[in-house]
Write a protein that holds these residues in place. Structure first.
Motif, mmCIF file in Angstrom:
data_model
loop_
_atom_site.group_PDB
_atom_site.id
_atom_site.type_symbol
_atom_site.label_atom_id
_atom_site.label_comp_id
_atom_site.label_asym_id
_atom_site.label_seq_id
_atom_site.Cartn_x
_atom_site.Cartn_y
_atom_site.Cartn_z
ATOM 1 N N LEU A 53 161.640 -21.172 8.437
ATOM 2 C CA LEU A 53 161.301 -19.782 8.140
ATOM 3 C C LEU A 53 160.939 -19.078 9.432
ATOM 4 O O LEU A 53 160.154 -19.600 10.236
ATOM 5 C CB LEU A 53 160.123 -19.705 7.165
ATOM 6 N N LEU A 54 161.512 -17.914 9.641
ATOM 7 C CA LEU A 54 161.132 -17.063 10.759
ATOM 8 C C LEU A 54 160.021 -16.131 10.308
ATOM 9 O O LEU A 54 160.098 -15.524 9.237
ATOM 10 C CB LEU A 54 162.336 -16.260 11.253
ATOM 11 N N VAL A 55 158.990 -16.018 11.116
ATOM 12 C CA VAL A 55 157.843 -15.166 10.787
ATOM 13 C C VAL A 55 157.438 -14.388 12.021
ATOM 14 O O VAL A 55 157.589 -14.840 13.157
ATOM 15 C CB VAL A 55 156.641 -15.993 10.265
ATOM 16 N N ALA A 56 156.885 -13.215 11.779
ATOM 17 C CA ALA A 56 156.307 -12.415 12.856
ATOM 18 C C ALA A 56 154.912 -12.940 13.170
ATOM 19 O O ALA A 56 154.208 -13.411 12.272
ATOM 20 C CB ALA A 56 156.245 -10.950 12.441
ATOM 21 N N PRO A 57 154.475 -12.874 14.410
ATOM 22 C CA PRO A 57 153.141 -13.372 14.759
ATOM 23 C C PRO A 57 152.054 -12.479 14.171
ATOM 24 O O PRO A 57 152.285 -11.301 13.860
ATOM 25 C CB PRO A 57 153.135 -13.326 16.290
ATOM 26 N N PRO A 58 150.828 -13.023 13.993
ATOM 27 C CA PRO A 58 149.738 -12.245 13.391
ATOM 28 C C PRO A 58 149.488 -10.900 14.064
ATOM 29 O O PRO A 58 149.234 -9.906 13.373
ATOM 30 C CB PRO A 58 148.533 -13.182 13.518
ATOM 31 N N ALA A 59 149.545 -10.839 15.377
ATOM 32 C CA ALA A 59 149.255 -9.578 16.064
ATOM 33 C C ALA A 59 150.264 -8.504 15.681
ATOM 34 O O ALA A 59 149.882 -7.339 15.452
ATOM 35 C CB ALA A 59 149.255 -9.798 17.581
ATOM 36 N N TYR A 60 151.543 -8.871 15.594
ATOM 37 C CA TYR A 60 152.537 -7.882 15.192
ATOM 38 C C TYR A 60 152.369 -7.502 13.726
ATOM 39 O O TYR A 60 152.432 -6.318 13.369
ATOM 40 C CB TYR A 60 153.951 -8.405 15.439
ATOM 41 N N LEU A 61 152.174 -8.489 12.857
ATOM 42 C CA LEU A 61 151.959 -8.186 11.438
ATOM 43 C C LEU A 61 150.806 -7.211 11.259
ATOM 44 O O LEU A 61 150.906 -6.247 10.490
ATOM 45 C CB LEU A 61 151.662 -9.484 10.673
ATOM 46 N N HIS A 62 149.728 -7.436 11.985
ATOM 47 C CA HIS A 62 148.560 -6.561 11.865
ATOM 48 C C HIS A 62 148.867 -5.165 12.371
ATOM 49 O O HIS A 62 148.427 -4.164 11.787
ATOM 50 C CB HIS A 62 147.379 -7.167 12.627
ATOM 51 N N SER A 63 149.631 -5.066 13.437
ATOM 52 C CA SER A 63 149.922 -3.758 14.012
ATOM 53 C C SER A 63 150.743 -2.882 13.082
ATOM 54 O O SER A 63 150.687 -1.656 13.166
ATOM 55 C CB SER A 63 150.657 -3.925 15.343
ATOM 56 N N THR A 64 151.507 -3.500 12.183
ATOM 57 C CA THR A 64 152.337 -2.714 11.260
ATOM 58 C C THR A 64 151.538 -2.145 10.094
ATOM 59 O O THR A 64 152.020 -1.243 9.404
ATOM 60 C CB THR A 64 153.478 -3.581 10.690
ATOM 61 N N GLU A 65 150.352 -2.695 9.818
ATOM 62 C CA GLU A 65 149.470 -2.246 8.732
ATOM 63 C C GLU A 65 150.094 -2.415 7.351
ATOM 64 O O GLU A 65 149.740 -1.706 6.409
ATOM 65 C CB GLU A 65 149.048 -0.783 8.936
ATOM 66 N N VAL A 66 150.994 -3.396 7.205
ATOM 67 C CA VAL A 66 151.691 -3.541 5.926
ATOM 68 C C VAL A 66 150.814 -4.116 4.827
ATOM 69 O O VAL A 66 151.102 -3.920 3.644
ATOM 70 C CB VAL A 66 152.962 -4.413 6.080
ATOM 71 N N PHE A 67 149.774 -4.846 5.169
ATOM 72 C CA PHE A 67 148.907 -5.422 4.143
ATOM 73 C C PHE A 67 147.493 -4.858 4.211
ATOM 74 O O PHE A 67 146.532 -5.531 3.851
ATOM 75 C CB PHE A 67 148.873 -6.949 4.257
#
Length: 913
Positions: A492-506
């Motif tokens: 599985l390919l995943v984005a790193p936590p810092a990028y996920l957080h920067s998008t504000e998706v959750f």
């Protein structure tokens, strides 16, 4: 050749480039197109590239306004590669820009550690499709495999060819059912799959997805059982098919005892019997390897080169190369055509074989855990077949029959027929609880909410994942080991936590893990300890099994050194107090592979087994109980979409998408099954209305509607959601009104003119807090935000402050520690450091939670318990009703709420600074 013309929903999922998203068109899209190109970094779950790779599908998040609907995408590897990418929309931001996109990558010559996904200025050139309709059948052609799928009938797969050679035939489902095991034995009834509908959900150019819907038809007689949906997945250039198999239980639990559920197919064999090979893989990487007609260990040797070739799975060559003493006597060497691997429990499997029906089985090997991967074939090729989570989902079984004939038959049993049949009956006889008064009394002693007719498995479901790989030659042991690892732990390919957080998706309730301060270090260590403890407890307590794997237990019993597996409502957790959310947010913070795998297994379980998908309770979930479906509290708080969104968006999994869609109109079932009927809640007698709490019920409804809105872009869904938000805010006491009557079609609540003041400690601990944080970002409403902030600010406030704001103090409430994250959220939105400080004070005080988290284990040795185990020291808790401190057993409720509160406070504290 008639290429598919798909309906709109299918097209959104099938297009090689993103669909137009017309529902979102507007100036915001133009602004998104004009913005600087976005770029999403990706890495492999677990950090290392897979050793065996046949394709991957994943979800990528994007910041609001950065990527326009209708964009196409490119993929760039860290090694400079730019492989072909298939992309489709998963979710949109309110401005019409893309929030989540799904992507598929096929097999590659090499797999780098990192990738980047970037929007493209121009769409990619058209590429061939992988799936189409032809002559009343669906055809999938990957370039390596050609699969023929009938549009109806008993077969899922009519024929699969590998580069023109038939490799798999007559793929279908099998079901065996027995009668009451407490009565004299009766012959098993046999069923075979009957497909009634086939839908091509994606047709390429990188990935094809075909969904087959049907039920099992009785082979003799009439009747159907166990509806199913099986999705077939194929990637361009791949020799592998993935099957996601979901069955729904609709049998009579008192009379129908499922004794076998499986996927069966035939595979042609033409090689000499001594060149036919069988393999099974152990979970430890070991391989059981034999030929149908073995040449080793004989009184006479065929020659060293021949023996080495057979052991390695290569052609032994013409008989002229054999020693004459062997070549002339091959017919006297037994040919073992049938093999069976049975995993009857999580710590033991057995392999047996026999020559033919009517002959005895020989014990061949025994081990602890099998990987659930087998092979049958020859040096010219064969089929590798595997069942994911094989030993974890025991009893499971792999059968190979007739490998000595022209066509071998393989059955991958999801439930092993050699094991005892499923027994899904109620675990007690009702205990005389035939009146409401007695049911309430029983709830006071065992915590079980029992009601006749409610503890039924009717409508619960189970999803399994299988892989079929049609290889060109018998794989080496190392190749099989790598294939088994891929099947059990799909890349599985995943984005790193810092990028996920920067998008504000959750939403704002989490942030990447940090170690800046001493307090932060201590909390991070405790978060890690709690997760590690539960991960290890799954293994120590053997929380495995077809119906159980993925769940954890609710409360511990230190006197017996066990979890309360047999005590009413204290047994299986069933998502109580958001265990799922705790795991998912902790994964977002850390990116840890083991956290993802545990959260994934829980999402699969709680979304399928803990929810009724058919019948009078569909699609509600069941409260915690000795049996997953045993409790009479059928509620949205268990089936909530809030617990499924993470898996869907991170993996783009279609089955999880089905579960999300299922919840959009789940509130209509609340008309007939009133959630709080045992505590005085009354149903609304008016047609089209239901009594719905503003906490556990509406939080789940809001999660379902929010997810549907962002997936579909349907403004009608947003209007319905907003109407519910505004009418909660319009209540005299907002969220403190507690419950209201909703017009289901519009989402609008009646206004309670009486000014009722009502609040439950459970309202905000099943995803409401997290979903409201997202709603305020996505559907701004000053009135709703104020109502929510009032609730967040006042729940843990001093009685005098509550009196001033509400006209009366609130009754003494529980779970103050878990609600500290609400106080912190109010401080964050109001930019009030005093509220933030109060949140930390309440959190560390631990009322209704864990004031002194424990990181100590002690060893329990026999004879105190059956085997040696690690047990946590008792934790100190404060009873919110009496303010007294006591030593208590471990509670999953408390741990999940502690974890969610800790992560939220860290994130909101940082955001406020």
């Amino acid at each position: 050749m008639n290429r598919f013309v798909l309906h709109r929903r299918g097209f959104l999922g099938a297009s090689a480039v993103l669909a137009s998203g017309a529902a979102w068109a507007g100036p915001a899209n133009a602004a998104a197109r004009a913005s600087a190109p976005a770029e999403a970094p990706l890495g492999w779950l677990g950090t290392q590239p897979p050793a065996s790779f046949e394709g991957v599908t994943w979800g990528t998040p994007w910041p609001r306004g950065h990527v326009a609907a209708g964009s196409s995408f490119g993929l760039h590897g860290g090694d400079g590669s730019a492989p072909v990418l298939q992309s489709w929309p998963l979710a949109y931001w309110p401005d019409g820009s893309l929030k989540w996109t799904g992507h598929a990558l096929g097999p590659q010559p090499s797999v780098p550690h990192h990738y980047r996904v970037t929007p493209l200025a121009t769409p990619p050139t058209a590429a061939p499709t992988l799936a189409w309709e032809e002559g009343g059948q669906v055809v999938i052609d990957t370039g390596v495999l050609r699969c023929v799928i009938p549009l109806s009938g008993e077969r899922l797969l009519e024929r699969v060819e590998r580069q023109g050679r038939a490799a798999l035939l007559a793929g279908h489902l099998v079901l065996e059912v027995k009668g009451d095991p407490d009565q004299p034995a009766s012959p098993a009834r046999r069923y075979r799959s009957h497909v009634s509908r086939v839908v091509v959900e994606q047709h390429g150019p990188v990935r094809a997805v075909v969904a087959l819907y049907g039920a099992h038809d009785a082979v003799e007689g009439h009747g159907q059982l166990l509806p199913f949906v099986v999705r077939l997945y194929a990637y361009a250039g791949s020799d592998t098919l993935r099957l996601v198999h979901t069955l729904t239980f609709d049998a009579d639990a008192q009379q129908d005892f499922i004794s076998g559920v499986g996927v069966r197919f035939d595979t042609p064999l033409q090689a000499p019997l001594h060149d036919r090979h069988v393999r099974f893989v152990g979970a430890n990487g070991g391989v059981f390897a034999e030929a149908v007609r073995g040449l080793t260990g004989l009184r006479r040797s065929p020659g060293e080169a021949v023996l080495r070739a057979q052991v390695e799975g290569r052609s032994t060559g013409p008989l002229a190369g054999f020693g004459e003493a062997v070549a002339s006597r091959l017919q006297y060497i037994p040919a073992f055509g049938s093999y069976r691997l049975l995993q009857a429990h999580p710590d033991g499997f057995q392999i047996s074989k026999r020559t033919a029906a009517g002959c005895s089985w020989l014990h061949s090997a025994t081990g602890e855990r099998a990987a659930g991967v087998g092979y049958v074939g020859s040096p010219e090729g064969g089929v590798v077949f595997g069942l994911r989570n094989f030993w974890q989902s025991y009893p499971a079984q792999l059968d190979i029959v007739d490998a000595h004939l022209d066509q071998a038959q393989v059955t991958v049993w999801l439930w092993a027929p050699q094991a005892a049949p499923m027994d899904l009956r109620q675990y007690h006889d009702g205990l005389g609880e035939d009146t409401f008064t007695r049911q309430r009394e029983a709830l006071e002693i065992t915590y079980e909410d029992y009601e006749p007719g409610f503890g039924t498995p009717y409508g619960v479901a189970r999803t399994s994942e299988l892989v079929l790989q049609l290889v060109a030659a018998t794989p080496s042991h190392r190749q099989l080991q790598r294939i088994a690892e891929r099947i059990q732990h799909p890349p599985l390919l995943v984005a790193p936590p810092a990028y996920l957080h920067s998008t504000e998706v959750f939403g704002p309730a989490w942030a990447p893990a940090g170690q800046q301060t001493e307090r932060q270090q201590a909390i991070e260590a405790q978060l890690a300890w709690y997760f590690d403890f539960y991960r290890d407890e799954v293994e120590q307590r053997k929380w495995y099994g077809f119906w159980d794997y993925g769940d954890v237990m609710h409360t511990y019993d230190a006197q017996r050194h066990v979890w309360r597996y047999d005590v009413g409502g204290y047994a299986w957790d069933n998502s109580e107090l958001s265990t799922d959310l705790w795991l998912w947010y902790y994964f977002l913070r850390t990116g840890r592979q083991d956290v993802f795998r545990m959260a994934e297994a829980m999402a699969r379980h709680t979304g399928e087994v803990d929810v009724h998908h058919l019948g009078r309770f569909a699609p509600l979930g069941s409260r915690h109980n000795v049996q997953h479906w045993g409790d009479s509290a059928k509620q949205l708080r268990i089936s909530t979409a809030a617990n499924r969104r993470f898996l869907y968006y991170l993996t783009a999994d279609e089955r999880t998408g089905d579960l999300l869609s299922e919840q959009v109109e789940a509130l209509r079932t609340l008309r007939e099954v009133v959630p709080g009927r045992k505590v005085g809640q009354q149903g609304d007698p008016r047609a089209g209305y239901a009594s719905i709490s503003f906490g556990t019920d509406w939080g789940a409804i809001a999660a379902a509607w929010l997810t549907d809105w962002e997936r579909s872009g349907d403004p009608a869904v947003a209007q319905r959601l907003r109407a519910s938000m505004e009418s909660i805010a319009a209540q005299p006491h907002g969220f403190f009104t507690g419950v209201g009557n909703m017009e289901l079609a519009t989402g609008r609540f009646d206004i309670d003119a009486r000014g009722t003041l009502q609040v439950s400690h459970l309202s905000a601990v099943f995803g409401l807090a997290e979903i409201c944080g997202e709603l305020i970002q996505l559907l701004p409403s000053a009135r709703f935000e104020q109502a929510w902030l009032d609730y967040c600010r006042l729940y843990n406030a001093a009685p005098a402050e509550q009196q001033k704001a509400l006209g009366a103090p609130l009754a003494r409430l529980n779970l103050a520690q878990g609600h500290a994250r609400l106080t912190a959220y109010a401080g964050y939105r109001l930019k009030d450091p005093a509220l933030q400080a109060r949140a930390w004070t309440v959190f560390f005080a631990g009322s209704g939670g864990i004031p002194a988290p424990n990181r100590r284990l002690h060893r329990v040795q026999p004879p105190a318990y059956l085997y040696g185990l690690n047990e946590p020291d008792p934790v100190s808790v404060i009873d919110a009703h009496s303010d007294t401190r006591a030593e208590a057993n471990l509670s999953t409720n408390a741990v999940a709420q502690w974890g969610l509160a800790a992560m939220a406070l860290l994130a909101l504290d940082h955001a406020l600074r």
